[in-house]
Motif scaffolding. Structure first.
Motif, PDB file in Angstrom:
ATOM      1  N   HIS A   1     -21.817  30.522  17.471  1.00  9.72           N
ATOM      2  CA  HIS A   1     -21.273  29.890  16.276  1.00  9.72           C
ATOM      3  C   HIS A   1     -21.773  30.593  15.029  1.00  9.72           C
ATOM      4  O   HIS A   1     -22.867  31.126  15.010  1.00  9.72           O
ATOM      5  CB  HIS A   1     -21.663  28.414  16.224  1.00  9.72           C
ATOM      6  N   LEU A   2     -20.949  30.570  14.000  1.00 11.09           N
ATOM      7  CA  LEU A   2     -21.362  31.171  12.721  1.00 11.09           C
ATOM      8  C   LEU A   2     -21.273  30.188  11.559  1.00 11.09           C
ATOM      9  O   LEU A   2     -21.911  30.373  10.546  1.00 11.09           O
ATOM     10  CB  LEU A   2     -20.490  32.393  12.399  1.00 11.09           C
ATOM     11  N   CYS A   3     -20.444  29.146  11.705  1.00 10.66           N
ATOM     12  CA  CYS A   3     -20.284  28.245  10.560  1.00 10.66           C
ATOM     13  C   CYS A   3     -20.821  26.855  10.884  1.00 10.66           C
ATOM     14  O   CYS A   3     -20.529  25.896  10.206  1.00 10.66           O
ATOM     15  CB  CYS A   3     -18.819  28.178  10.113  1.00 10.66           C
ATOM     16  N   HIS A   4     -21.605  26.783  11.957  1.00  5.72           N
ATOM     17  CA  HIS A   4     -22.152  25.478  12.330  1.00  5.72           C
ATOM     18  C   HIS A   4     -23.656  25.441  12.097  1.00  5.72           C
ATOM     19  O   HIS A   4     -24.360  26.414  12.350  1.00  5.72           O
ATOM     20  CB  HIS A   4     -21.861  25.193  13.805  1.00  5.72           C
TER      21      HIS A   4
ATOM     22  N   CYS B   1     -17.413  23.052  17.653  1.00  6.46           N
ATOM     23  CA  CYS B   1     -18.194  22.421  16.591  1.00  6.46           C
ATOM     24  C   CYS B   1     -17.490  21.242  15.958  1.00  6.46           C
ATOM     25  O   CYS B   1     -18.111  20.464  15.248  1.00  6.46           O
ATOM     26  CB  CYS B   1     -18.586  23.440  15.531  1.00  6.46           C
TER      27      CYS B   1
ATOM     28  N   CYS C   1     -16.807  29.535  17.930  1.00  2.00           N
ATOM     29  CA  CYS C   1     -17.243  28.580  18.955  1.00  2.00           C
ATOM     30  C   CYS C   1     -16.074  28.131  19.830  1.00  2.00           C
ATOM     31  O   CYS C   1     -16.188  27.152  20.558  1.00  2.00           O
ATOM     32  CB  CYS C   1     -17.868  27.362  18.296  1.00  2.00           C
TER      33      CYS C   1
ATOM     34  N   GLY D   1     -15.499  24.090  11.087  1.00  2.16           N
ATOM     35  CA  GLY D   1     -14.602  24.759  12.038  1.00  2.16           C
ATOM     36  C   GLY D   1     -13.799  25.912  11.488  1.00  2.16           C
ATOM     37  O   GLY D   1     -12.617  26.040  11.798  1.00  2.16           O
ATOM     38  N   ASN D   2     -14.385  26.763  10.674  1.00  7.64           N
ATOM     39  CA  ASN D   2     -13.578  27.845  10.105  1.00  7.64           C
ATOM     40  C   ASN D   2     -13.736  29.204  10.789  1.00  7.64           C
ATOM     41  O   ASN D   2     -12.827  30.005  10.772  1.00  7.64           O
ATOM     42  CB  ASN D   2     -13.829  27.972   8.594  1.00  7.64           C
ATOM     43  N   CYS D   3     -14.907  29.484  11.385  1.00  6.63           N
ATOM     44  CA  CYS D   3     -15.100  30.854  11.876  1.00  6.63           C
ATOM     45  C   CYS D   3     -14.399  31.100  13.212  1.00  6.63           C
ATOM     46  O   CYS D   3     -14.017  32.213  13.514  1.00  6.63           O
ATOM     47  CB  CYS D   3     -16.586  31.182  11.983  1.00  6.63           C
ATOM     48  N   LYS D   4     -14.252  30.031  13.989  1.00  5.00           N
ATOM     49  CA  LYS D   4     -13.593  30.072  15.307  1.00  5.00           C
ATOM     50  C   LYS D   4     -14.390  30.849  16.355  1.00  5.00           C
ATOM     51  O   LYS D   4     -13.863  31.210  17.411  1.00  5.00           O
ATOM     52  CB  LYS D   4     -12.158  30.612  15.217  1.00  5.00           C
TER      53      LYS D   4
END
Ligand SMILES: Cc1cc2nc3c(=O)[nH]c(=O)nc-3n(C[C@H](O)[C@H](O)[C@H](O)COP(=O)(O)O)c2cc1C
Ligand code: SF4
Ligand code: SF4
Ligand code: SF4
Ligand code: FES
Ligand code: FES
Lengths: 180, 243, 606
Positions: free
Chosen positions: B34-37, B62, B50, B45-48
Motif C-alpha cells: 500500500h502507498l496511500c494507507h 484499504c 492494495c 483508496g487512490n493509489c490502487k
C-alpha cells in the motif's frame, strides 16, 4: 574450452560511474575474462563493434547525435543489449535539462551566461548536435535487459553477467537491485 | 470456522465488524502492499497498490469492508504484476531521480518497486514540469516526487487539525497546493512535528538537514523488504488505534 | 468606493445571494467566472473566508472544472466542440480560420483582453455541428461566413445578449418519435394519478414496468428507489437523529460525446421530467431534489427555472403538493462546470456538495449515503420522463414494449455520417441495420454505440440489437463512413478520456495519458508491431484497475478497435523491429539552427 563470449561497453550521456563500478568486481575480473572477451569498450580502446557481439552494456542516456549513432551500432552488433545504470534507464541527472528548452540551455552556456568571453554557439561538423531532450536508450532501440543503479554495484554486475554467461535470465536478489 | 473470518491467500483471518480488509490483514500480520494507507488516517483508496481479488473481483483492500467468508487473493503473480505496473506508472509520471534524492533507501515507492522486481520503466517518461518549494526553514516540498497519495492532505486535516495541503488541478495535471496567502510553505502553519510533515511515503515532503544521517546502504529498505518492515510497525499501530 | 472595493463588493454579493452555503461553492464560482472572466485570487480569498473553507479547497475546485479558470479569459470566450463528429465536420479548420482572423491562438487570451479561444470536449450539439459556446451560449452549424460575422461583433464588442437570435438557434431535431415522445403527459397528469392511486401503488406500477435506468448502467429504477426509501435510519456517528432526509437527483450532465437526447427532453418535455422526479420524491419520501445540469446547457436554465416557478404556482411543487398534506418537494438547479466525470453519480453528488468531482469509494452507494450522506436516488433525465409516463399510463402499458429484459423504448441521439442526424426513439430490440436505414447512413464503416465509453461495431454486427442484453447505450450513436480513419477516431476518444480523468487514482490518471501518447505515436507513424503488446496490456490494466467507470471504460476505444479493425493498426506500423517514438531529425532542429549548420552530419535518419 568453448569460445569466449564477446562483450562490448560504452558510455553515452553518462559519467563513467557505471564503468568504474564495473571494475569494482575487483579480482573477479580475472574470472570474467575467462568467460568474456572485451570488444569495443573504453577499457580496450577498440573503436567499433565487431560484426557479432554477444553482450553490449550501455551506460548513459541519449543526449546528442553521436550517441544515436553509437547506440545504433551497438544494437546492430549485439545480440543482447543491456541498459546499465540510471542514466541509460531514465536519462538520469543529464535529463534534468529536459525541463528547460534547449534554446535556453545553449544560450545560457554559450551566449548569455556569466563569465562568457567570446559568446558564440560552437559550430563544427566534428561536433555532435544536441537533441532537444535527453532520452533513455529504450526510447531509441529495443533493449533486452535493464541493470538499475547509480551506479549498479560491482556485485550486481558480477551476478548479472555470470547469469547471462550461464545462459539463464539474470535475476538479482533483493539488495542487489538499487536505483541509487 | 468461527464467525467473522475471511481468508487471505487461503489463510484464515479474523476481522472485527466494520473493519476493512487492510485492517484485518495488518492485524493478522499479513502485508498487503500500500502507498496511500496509514492506520491513523481515513482510508481513501487512490493509489490502487492494495488491489486484491475478493471472490474473484478486484477491490481496494484499504477501503473494501471485510465480510464473512470472503476469499481474498493478495500475493499472486497477477496482482504483483499489476503492482509493478502501478509503480512504473508512478515513476514515469513524476521526476524520480533516486540517486539525488534524500529519501532514497527510506522511500516506500522505491521499496515496493524493489520488492516487485522493477528493473525498467516500461513506459515512456512524461518528464512533467513541477515546482519545488524550499521556502520553509525546516521542511522541503519537492513536487517532482509527489505521487498524489494525499497522505499529507489527510494527516493535516485529521491529525494536526491544520488544513495545509490540498490537491488542485485535474487528471495528469493534478498538483499539490499549500494553504498560505503566498502559496509558499513558509507562510503556512506547517511545523516540523506535524504528522503532515512526516507522513509522505516518498521524498516529496522532507525534513531538512536529516537526509544523510544514515548512509546509503544502511537505510530501512536497503536490505529489508518493505513487507517485513511494514508488518512489524503497522501491526502495533493498528492495534493501538483500533484496538 | 474604489475600483477594487467595488470588485470585492461584487464577489460578496454573489456569495450572499447563495446564502454563504458551502454546497453552493461551485455555483458561486461559476457566477464569479461569468462576472470577471476568471476566478481572481482575491475572489478565492473572499469566497473561502465567507464560506468558512480553506483557500486551497476553493482553488482546488476552480482548477478541477474546465469552465472555470484562474487565468484571465477574454470578454468573449469562445469554445469549439472537439467531439469527433465536429472534427469531421471541419471544426479544426474553422478554428484555424477564426484564430487567424482574431489573431489569437486556441488556449490563449488576446493581449487586449477582448477575446479568448479554446476547445471543449462536447457541447451536446453533435447533430448540428460544428458547434461551440460563446460565453456559455450555444452556437451551432458554424461556417466561415458565420465566423466572419461573429468576429465582426467581437471586434465591435457587441454584447452577446444583443447578438441576433439566429446565432443561438438550436433545433430539437426529432426525426422519429416513439413511445415517450409521441405521447407526452399533460402537466400534472402523472401526479394527479399518483395522488389518486397512492404512492405505494405507483411504486408497484414502476416495478411492473420493468423500467431500467437510461443513463447507461441500466439498474432497475424501482430497485434503487426501494433501497433509498427503506434506507438506513440513524447512522451512529452522524449528527442527524431521527429519520434521515432523502434526496432525488436528476442527472442532466449528459457529458458522453454524441449524446444529446436529454437536451431535447429538457428543452421540450421538462414538465414531464420534473413530474417524474416529483413522483419519485413521493415514493421515497424526499423533500428536496436537484437537477444537475451540465455547464454547457447553460442556455436551458432560464426556461427550466420558469417551468419550476410555474409548477410551484400550480401547486405541483412546493408545500402540500396537490393539496396532499405532507407531500412537500422542491427542486434546485445546480450547474456543472465542464467535467465529464461529474456524470458518474457519486462524483455528481460531490459536485452538488460544491466539491471537486471525484468519485467516491463504494460501498456505500448513494442510495445508502448520497448527498450530505443521506440516502439519494440519482436517475437520468430520460428515466424520470419515463417514470412520469408510467405513473400516468400504467406499468403494463410500458412493459408491452421492448424486449424481455429491456422494457419500453430508448431515445437515441444520432450523429456522424448519415443523411438525417437527430433524435430517434425506438422500442428496445431494434436492430442496428434498421436504425442505419432510417437515418440514411450509407457506406458505414463503424458505429460507435454508447459514445467513447461504449463500444464500436462493424459491418458484421449490424444485425445486433439495441437492448441492455445486447448493445446498451446511454443514447450516443455515432456513425462513421468508409472515408473515415478509425485510428483518428480512437485518437480523439483517447484524448477525451485523458482530458477528463479526474486524477484520483493512479491507473486512470497516469494510464489515460500513457495511452494517449501511445495512440499518438501510432497515428504519427512512429510505431511497430512491438508496440501492440504494450498497448494491449496497458489498456487491459487501466480497464480492470481503475476506481470508477471513467477509467474502466477509457481503454474501450483502443480495445474495441484492436479487435474489430486490427488491420488499421497494422497499416500504420513500420516494417522494422523498433522505431523511436519521436522524430529524431526534428529533435536536432534547435541545435541545428543555433549552430547554423545543415551539413549531412547535422541530420539523423529515423
Ligand atoms: C464517467 C461516467 C459518466 C456518466 N455520465 C452520465 C451522464 O452524463 N448522465 C447520466 O444519466 N448518467 C451518467 N453516468 C451513469 C451514472 O453514474 C448513473 O449510473 C446514472 O445517472 C443513474 O441513472 P439511471 O439509473 O437512471 O440510468 C455516468 C457514469 C460514468 C462512470
Ligand atoms: S521519492 Fe523515492 S522513488 Fe522518488 S526519487 Fe526519491 S527515492 Fe526515488
Ligand atoms: S506530498 Fe507526499 S504525502 Fe503529499 S500527496 Fe504527495 S506523495 Fe503524498
Ligand atoms: S478512474 Fe479516472 S475518473 Fe475515475 S476515479 Fe480514477 S482517475 Fe478519477
Ligand atoms: S553514468 Fe551510471 S548511472 Fe549515470
Ligand atoms: S493503499 Fe489502497 S488504494 Fe492506496
Amino acid at each position: 574450452m568453448a569460445e569466449k563470449l564477446k562483450i562490448a561497453t560504452t558510455s553515452l550521456g553518462g559519467c563513467f560511474g557505471c564503468h568504474m563500478s564495473f571494475l569494482d568486481i575487483d579480482e573477479r575480473i580475472v574470472d570474467l575474462v575467462d568467460i568474456f572477451q572485451f570488444d569495443r569498450s573504453p577499457l580496450t580502446d577498440i573503436k567499433h563493434c565487431s560484426e557479432y557481439v554477444d553482450v553490449g552494456l550501455i551506460e548513459g542516456g541519449v543526449c546528442n547525435s553521436e550517441n544515436v549513432h553509437t547506440l545504433r551500432e551497438f544494437r546492430k552488433s549485439c545480440k543482447v543489449l543491456v541498459a546499465v545504470g540510471a542514466c541509460a534507464i531514465n536519462g538520469g541527472l543529464p535529463a534534468m535539462r529536459n525541463f528547460v528548452p534547449l534554446e535556453e540551455c545553449l544560450a545560457e552556456s554559450y551566449l548569455t551566461g556569466e563569465g562568457i568571453v567570446n559568446p558564440q554557439i560552437p559550430s563544427d561538423v566534428e561536433l555532435p548536435l544536441l537533441l532537444d531532450k535527453v532520452h533513455p536508450i529504450h526510447e531509441l532501440v529495443k533493449v533486452d535487459y535493464f541493470l538499475p543503479g547509480c551506479p549498479p554495484s560491482g556485485n550486481a554486475f558480477w551476478r548479472f553477467l555470470t547469469d547471462l554467461a550461464a545462459g539463464q535470465t539474470p535475476t538479482l536478489p533483493y539488495g542487489l537491485v538499487h536505483y541509487d | 470456522m468461527s464467525k467473522n473470518t475471511l481468508t487471505i491467500d487461503g489463510k484464515p483471518v479474523q476481522f472485527k465488524e466494520g473493519e476493512t480488509i487492510m485492517e484485518a490483514a495488518t492485524r493478522a500480520g499479513i502485508y498487503i502492499p500500500h502507498l496511500c494507507h496509514d492506520p491513523e488516517l481515513e482510508p481513501q483508496g487512490n493509489c490502487k497498490m492494495c488491489e486484491v481479488k475478493v471472490n474473484g473481483r478486484n477491490c481496494s483492500a484499504c477501503t473494501f469492508p471485510a465480510a464473512e467468508g470472503q476469499k481474498v487473493l493478495n500475493n499472486t503473480k497477477e496482482l504483483n504484476e499489476n503492482r509493478r505496473i502501478i509503480v512504473q506508472m508512478l515513476f514515469v509520471e513524476g521526476n524520480h531521480l533516486c540517486p539525488g534524492c534524500e529519501k532514497s533507501g527510506n522511500c516506500k515507492l522505491q521499496a515496493i518497486a524493489y520488492s516487485v522486481g522493477m528493473m525498467d520503466y516500461r513506459f515512456p517518461l512524461i518528464y512533467p514540469k513541477r515546482e519545488m518549494d524550499s521556502s520553509h526553514p525546516d521542511i522541503l516540498l519537492d513536487r517532482n516526487r509527489c505521487i498524489f497519495c494525499e497522505m499529507c492532505v489527510r494527516a493535516g486535516r485529521e491529525v494536526d487539525g491544520k488544513d495545509v495541503f490540498a490537491i488542485s488541478g485535474r487528471g495528469i495535471g493534478n498538483h499539490l497546493i499549500v494553504n498560505s496567502p503566498s502559496g509558499l510553505l513558509k507562510d503556512s502553519q506547517l511545523e516540523v512535528t506535524d504528522k503532515a510533515a512526516n507522513v509522505c511515503p516518498v521524498g516529496a515532503i522532507i525534513i531538512k538537514r536529516h537526509g544523510f544521517e544514515i548512509p546509503i546502504g544502511q537505510r530501512i529498505y536497503d536490505n529489508k523488504q518493505i513487507g517485513e518492515v511494514s508488518v512489524a510497525t503497522e501491526k502495533v499501530l493498528e492495534e493501538k488505534i483500533h484496538g | 468606493m474604489t475600483w477594487s472595493e467595488s470588485k470585492q463588493e461584487k464577489v460578496l454579493t454573489i456569495v450572499c445571494k447563495h446564502e454563504k452555503r458551502q454546497t453552493r461553492l461551485l455555483q458561486i464560482l461559476r457566477e464569479v467566472q461569468e462576472e470577471f472572466h476568471c476566478v481572481p485570487r482575491y475572489a478565492i480569498e473572499i469566497v473561502a473566508a465567507e464560506l468558512g473553507l480553506s483557500r486551497t479547497k476553493v482553488e482546488g475546485v476552480v482548477q478541477f472544472y474546465s469552465l472555470l479558470s484562474l487565468e484571465q479569459q477574454g470578454r468573449f470566450h469562445i469554445l469549439f466542440s472537439d467531439s469527433i463528429t465536429d472534427q469531421f465536420q471541419g471544426s479544426r479548420k474553422l478554428m484555424d480560420y477564426m484564430s487567424a482572423k482574431l489573431g489569437v491562438k486556441p488556449g490563449q487570451t488576446r493581449s487586449d483582453g477582448k477575446v479568448s479561444l479554446g476547445f471543449t470536449s462536447c457541447t451536446g450539439l453533435c447533430d448540428q455541428g460544428p458547434a461551440g459556446l460563446v460565453n456559455g451560449h450555444w452556437i451551432s452549424r458554424l461556417n466561415e461566413s458565420q465566423i466572419d460575422r461573429i468576429v465582426d461583433m467581437v471586434e465591435r464588442e457587441v454584447p452577446v445578449s444583443s447578438w441576433p437570435l439566429e446565432f443561438f438557434h438550436v433545433e430539437d431535431n426529432i426525426q422519429i418519435p416513439g413511445l415517450l415522445l409521441q405521447s407526452p403527459i399533460e402537466q400534472g397528469e402523472a401526479l394527479k394519478q399518483s395522488v389518486r392511486q397512492g404512492f405505494d401503488e405507483i411504486f408497484i406500477e414502476v416495478t411492473r414496468s420493468g423500467l431500467r435506468g437510461r443513463g447507461g448502467a441500466g439498474f432497475e429504477a424501482a430497485w434503487k428507489w426501494r433501497f433509498c426509501a427503506e434506507g438506513p435510519e440513524d447512522y451512529s456517528g452522524l449528527s442527524l437523529v431521527g429519520r434521515n432526509e432523502r434526496y432525488v437527483v436528476c442527472n442532466a450532465d449528459e457529458g458522453e460525446p454524441g449524446t444529446f437526447k436529454d437536451r431535447i427532453l429538457l428543452n421540450s418535455n421538462a414538465h414531464q421530467v420534473i413530474e417524474g422526479m416529483t413522483v419519485c420524491a413521493g415514493v421515497v419520501g424526499a423533500k428536496q431534489g436537484f437537477i444537475y445540469l451540465r455547464g454547457e446547457y447553460y442556455r436551458l436554465r432560464p426556461k427550466l427555472e420558469a417551468i419550476l416557478a410555474n409548477r410551484r404556482a400550480n401547486n405541483l411543487l412546493g408545500k402540500s403538493i396537490l393539496g396532499r398534506n405532507g407531500f412537500d418537494f422542491d427542486i434546485e438547479i445546480h450547474m456543472g462546470a465542464g467535467a465529464y466525470v461529474c456524470g458518474e453519480e457519486s462524483a455528481l453528488i460531490e459536485s452538488l456538495e460544491g466539491k471537486r468531482g471525484v468519485p467516491r469509494v463504494r460501498p456505500p452507494y448513494p442510495i445508502d449515503r448520497g448527498y450530505l450522506d443521506q440516502p439519494t436516488v440519482v436517475n437520468n433525465v430520460e428515466t424520470f420522463a419515463a417514470v412520469a409516463a408510467i405513473a400516468a399510463y400504467g406499468g403494463a402499458w410500458f412493459a408491452t414494449h421492448g424486449t424481455e429484459k429491456s422494457k419500453g423504448s430508448k431515445i437515441i441521439s444520432i450523429s456522424g455520417d448519415c443523411e438525417r442526424p437527430g433524435i430517434y426513439e425506438y422500442d428496445f430490440g431494434i436492430s442496428i441495420a434498421e436504425i442505419l436505414m432510417d437515418c440514411g447512413a450509407e457506406n458505414t464503416l463503424a458505429v460507435q454505440v454508447g459514445g467513447p465509453s461504449g463500444g464500436v461495431i462493424s459491418g458484421k454486427e449490424y444485425h445486433r440489437k439495441l437492448a441492455f442484453e445486447d448493445l446498451g447505450t446511454g443514447g450516443s450513436f455515432m456513425i462513421f463512413n468508409k472515408k473515415r480513419d478509425i485510428l483518428e477516431i480512437v485518437r480523439n476518444f483517447t484524448h477525451f478520456f485523458a482530458h477528463e480523468s479526474c486524477g484520483f487514482c493512479t491507473p486512470c490518471r497516469v494510464g489515460t495519458t500513457l495511452l494517449k501518447n501511445q495512440v499518438d505515436k501510432i497515428c504519427d507513424g512512429h510505431s511497430t508491431a512491438l508496440d501492440l503488446v504494450g498497448l494491449t496490456s496497458l489498456a487491459k490494466f487501466i480497464k480492470t484497475a481503475s476506481h470508477c467507470g471513467l477509467g474502466q471504460s477509457a481503454a474501450n476505444p483502443v480495445l474495441g478497435s484492436l479487435s474489430h479493425f486490427p488491420q488499421a493498426y497494422k497499416d500504420r506500423f513500420k516494417d522494422v523491429v523498433f522505431e523511436p517514438g519521436f522524430d529524431l531529425d526534428e529533435s536536432l532542429e534547435t541545435a541545428r539552427q543555433m549552430s547554423l549548420r545543415d551539413d549531412p552530419w547535422a541530420h539523423l535518419e529515423q
